[in-house]
Design a protein around this motif. Structure first.
Motif, PDB file in Angstrom:
ATOM      1  N   TYR A  84      43.376  25.463  37.854  1.00 33.63           N
ATOM      2  CA  TYR A  84      42.285  25.801  38.758  1.00 33.63           C
ATOM      3  C   TYR A  84      42.824  26.195  40.136  1.00 33.63           C
ATOM      4  CZ  TYR A  84      37.985  25.394  41.435  1.00 33.63           C
ATOM      5  OH  TYR A  84      36.926  25.649  42.263  1.00 33.63           O
ATOM      6  N   LEU A  85      43.818  25.447  40.628  1.00 33.99           N
ATOM      7  CA  LEU A  85      44.427  25.797  41.918  1.00 33.99           C
ATOM      8  C   LEU A  85      45.103  27.164  41.857  1.00 33.99           C
ATOM      9  CD1 LEU A  85      46.026  22.474  43.216  1.00 33.99           C
ATOM     10  CD2 LEU A  85      43.972  23.622  44.037  1.00 33.99           C
ATOM     11  N   LEU A  86      45.763  27.451  40.748  1.00 35.09           N
ATOM     12  CA  LEU A  86      46.405  28.761  40.590  1.00 35.09           C
ATOM     13  C   LEU A  86      45.371  29.881  40.602  1.00 35.09           C
ATOM     14  CD1 LEU A  86      49.117  27.969  37.885  1.00 35.09           C
ATOM     15  CD2 LEU A  86      49.509  28.500  40.301  1.00 35.09           C
ATOM     16  N   ILE A  87      44.270  29.654  39.929  1.00 33.11           N
ATOM     17  CA  ILE A  87      43.204  30.658  39.890  1.00 33.11           C
ATOM     18  C   ILE A  87      42.642  30.889  41.285  1.00 33.11           C
ATOM     19  CG2 ILE A  87      40.845  31.088  39.059  1.00 33.11           C
ATOM     20  CD1 ILE A  87      41.804  29.646  36.417  1.00 33.11           C
ATOM     21  N   LYS A  88      42.422  29.815  42.030  1.00 30.32           N
ATOM     22  CA  LYS A  88      41.931  29.944  43.407  1.00 30.32           C
ATOM     23  C   LYS A  88      42.921  30.707  44.288  1.00 30.32           C
ATOM     24  CE  LYS A  88      40.114  26.581  45.630  1.00 30.32           C
ATOM     25  NZ  LYS A  88      39.776  25.256  46.208  1.00 30.32           N
ATOM     26  N   ALA A  89      44.209  30.602  43.952  1.00 31.15           N
ATOM     27  CA  ALA A  89      45.245  31.298  44.715  1.00 31.15           C
ATOM     28  C   ALA A  89      45.415  32.745  44.263  1.00 31.15           C
ATOM     29  CB  ALA A  89      46.572  30.553  44.594  1.00 31.15           C
ATOM     30  N   LYS A  91      46.188  33.730  41.118  1.00 28.60           N
ATOM     31  CA  LYS A  91      47.087  33.831  39.963  1.00 28.60           C
ATOM     32  C   LYS A  91      46.292  33.494  38.693  1.00 28.60           C
ATOM     33  CE  LYS A  91      50.971  32.452  42.825  1.00 28.60           C
ATOM     34  NZ  LYS A  91      52.016  31.457  43.051  1.00 28.60           N
ATOM     35  N   VAL A  92      45.354  34.373  38.361  1.00 25.97           N
ATOM     36  CA  VAL A  92      44.403  34.128  37.283  1.00 25.97           C
ATOM     37  C   VAL A  92      45.099  33.974  35.931  1.00 25.97           C
ATOM     38  CG1 VAL A  92      42.372  35.026  36.070  1.00 25.97           C
ATOM     39  CG2 VAL A  92      42.571  35.283  38.551  1.00 25.97           C
ATOM     40  N   LYS A  93      46.044  34.838  35.629  1.00 27.61           N
ATOM     41  CA  LYS A  93      46.733  34.785  34.335  1.00 27.61           C
ATOM     42  C   LYS A  93      47.468  33.453  34.171  1.00 27.61           C
ATOM     43  CE  LYS A  93      50.078  37.263  31.501  1.00 27.61           C
ATOM     44  NZ  LYS A  93      51.014  38.382  31.419  1.00 27.61           N
ATOM     45  N   ASP A  94      48.209  33.044  35.188  1.00 25.92           N
ATOM     46  CA  ASP A  94      48.932  31.765  35.128  1.00 25.92           C
ATOM     47  C   ASP A  94      47.957  30.590  35.062  1.00 25.92           C
ATOM     48  OD1 ASP A  94      51.337  33.139  35.296  1.00 25.92           O
ATOM     49  OD2 ASP A  94      51.488  32.896  37.480  1.00 25.92           O
ATOM     50  N   GLY A  95      46.873  30.689  35.805  1.00 24.33           N
ATOM     51  CA  GLY A  95      45.867  29.634  35.800  1.00 24.33           C
ATOM     52  C   GLY A  95      45.222  29.454  34.436  1.00 24.33           C
ATOM     53  N   LYS A  96      44.890  30.568  33.795  1.00 21.18           N
ATOM     54  CA  LYS A  96      44.305  30.500  32.451  1.00 21.18           C
ATOM     55  C   LYS A  96      45.294  29.887  31.453  1.00 21.18           C
ATOM     56  CE  LYS A  96      40.869  34.193  32.358  1.00 21.18           C
ATOM     57  NZ  LYS A  96      40.494  35.460  31.713  1.00 21.18           N
ATOM     58  N   ALA A  97      46.562  30.218  31.607  1.00 16.27           N
ATOM     59  CA  ALA A  97      47.584  29.652  30.717  1.00 16.27           C
ATOM     60  C   ALA A  97      47.643  28.126  30.868  1.00 16.27           C
ATOM     61  CB  ALA A  97      48.943  30.270  31.011  1.00 16.27           C
ATOM     62  N   MET A  98      47.515  27.650  32.098  1.00 18.30           N
ATOM     63  CA  MET A  98      47.513  26.201  32.337  1.00 18.30           C
ATOM     64  C   MET A  98      46.268  25.558  31.730  1.00 18.30           C
ATOM     65  SD  MET A  98      50.195  25.136  33.919  1.00 18.30           S
ATOM     66  CE  MET A  98      51.438  26.329  33.540  1.00 18.30           C
ATOM     67  N   LEU A  99      45.138  26.223  31.853  1.00 24.13           N
ATOM     68  CA  LEU A  99      43.909  25.690  31.257  1.00 24.13           C
ATOM     69  C   LEU A  99      44.032  25.602  29.735  1.00 24.13           C
ATOM     70  CD1 LEU A  99      41.245  27.571  33.409  1.00 24.13           C
ATOM     71  CD2 LEU A  99      41.796  25.135  33.514  1.00 24.13           C
ATOM     72  N   GLN A 100      44.620  26.634  29.127  1.00 29.24           N
ATOM     73  CA  GLN A 100      44.818  26.618  27.676  1.00 29.24           C
ATOM     74  C   GLN A 100      45.776  25.499  27.267  1.00 29.24           C
ATOM     75  OE1 GLN A 100      43.098  28.114  25.475  1.00 29.24           O
ATOM     76  NE2 GLN A 100      41.988  29.402  26.900  1.00 29.24           N
TER      77      GLN A 100
END
Length: 122
Positions: A84-89, A91-100
């Motif tokens: 979520y923090l990555l997405i807010k920054a 970095k949507v692709k990296d954030g989605k990977a962390m969520l997965q």
């Protein structure tokens, strides 16, 4: 009869000795290693500045890269929160990977994480 009592007494003595010496204990380590998460997340919530965000991000990365605890797994919620923090920054692709990754490690989080992903795709 006396031999049976001695055998039982000897067995009990060995069990007590093992308990006191720690041989019977599997591990005294916690399940997860949280590093400085509590302090860093508090600072981030309190200050919401770049410095506190950087500290929290570094703590997440440390938790993900190196788990010294007995379970040797990333604690629940860490991948999701970091994502979520990555997405807010931005970095949507990296954030989605962390969520997965959160869903892979903790399938019970699927309902919550899928809601976040749906909102991102709108």
């Amino acid at each position: 009869m006396k031999k049976t009592i001695l055998k039982k007494g000897g067995f009990i003595a060995v069990c007590v000795l093992m308990a006191f010496t720690g041989i019977a204990c599997a591990s005294n380590k916690p399940l997860y290693d949280w590093y400085d998460y509590q302090e860093d997340s508090y600072k981030y919530l309190k200050n919401a500045d770049d410095k506190s965000l950087k500290q929290l991000t570094e703590t997440y990365e440390k938790m993900i890269k190196k788990q010294n605890a007995s379970r040797a797994a990333v604690p629940p919620g860490v991948y999701a929160d970091y994502g979520y923090l990555l997405i807010k920054a931005g970095k949507v692709k990296d954030g989605k990977a962390m969520l997965q990754k959160e869903v892979e490690l903790y399938p019970e989080s699927k309902v919550f994480v899928s809601q976040i992903i749906k909102r991102l795709e709108k």
